[in-house]
Design an enzyme around this catalytic site. Sequence first.
Site, PDB file in Angstrom:
ATOM      1  N   THR A  21     -14.337  -7.352  22.189  1.00  0.00           N
ATOM      2  CA  THR A  21     -13.825  -6.233  21.399  1.00  0.00           C
ATOM      3  C   THR A  21     -14.524  -6.226  20.040  1.00  0.00           C
ATOM      4  OG1 THR A  21     -11.780  -5.130  20.695  1.00  0.00           O
ATOM      5  CG2 THR A  21     -11.845  -7.512  20.414  1.00  0.00           C
ATOM      6  N   ASN A  22     -13.981  -5.508  19.079  1.00  0.00           N
ATOM      7  CA  ASN A  22     -14.598  -5.426  17.744  1.00  0.00           C
ATOM      8  C   ASN A  22     -13.510  -5.338  16.671  1.00  0.00           C
ATOM      9  OD1 ASN A  22     -13.946  -2.533  17.276  1.00  0.00           O
ATOM     10  ND2 ASN A  22     -15.253  -2.284  19.075  1.00  0.00           N
TER      11      ASN A  22
END
Length: 215
Positions: A21-22
């Site tokens: 993810t980020n």
Amino acid sequence: MRVLVTAGPTREALDPVRYLTNRSSGKMGYAMADAFAQAGHAVLLISGPTNLDVPDGVDFLPIENAQEMLEAVKRHIGRMDAAVFAAAVADYRPASVSEQKIKKTGETLTLELVKTPDILGSVRGEFGFTGTLVGFAAETQNLLENARAKLQRKGCDLVIANDVSKPGIGFDSDRNEVLLVFPEHTEALPEDEKHHLAPRIVREIERIAAERITG
Ligand code: CTP
């Protein structure tokens, strides 16, 4: 207007317990959805996982990964007057999802990643969307050049660009400092709370949409 907003990060599964993810918090996209709703528009918010409350009066469609976001956008974009793509979609996902938890075996582990679909990039061509289209550009260098290239490549009417390498603004912050990149000009908005910037940007999008209708 009927407005679609994408927001938040995506999660790209690696195995049953892990994902890529980020740092996106979803705050800018949720602030945009809230500002549109407060201005009287009908809003559909398609969002990856965040800790935020859904703004009052906004229809909400939660998704987890890029493919699910693509399918949700494809299903709903046809009836929209405007679409704002604020999501930080993962550009790559693991080539395969392990059914079982990956065990630690060697000293190193190499992951093979494959590209996810470019959702914003599919909207004009593949989905045939003719409404007002707004993208975001999170950059760490050559902000204006990269944002302008994105505007043209993805057929946007506006790209909202921010420098995510600047401390205190952008990803995971309540504040932002953005450049509004239009086809013919650029406007810099001073640093402010995302909740103050959003209504200002909504007014710009209303103006573009009105101009598109009146020609
Ligand atoms: N976006 C999207 N689907 C993706 C990737 C990005 O819809 N798979 C959208 C984002 O919501 C944002 C815009 O595209 O509005 C910019 O995303 P970005 O990843 O920065 O653009 P790219 O053209 O992929 O450029 P690069 O990653 O090379 O900076």
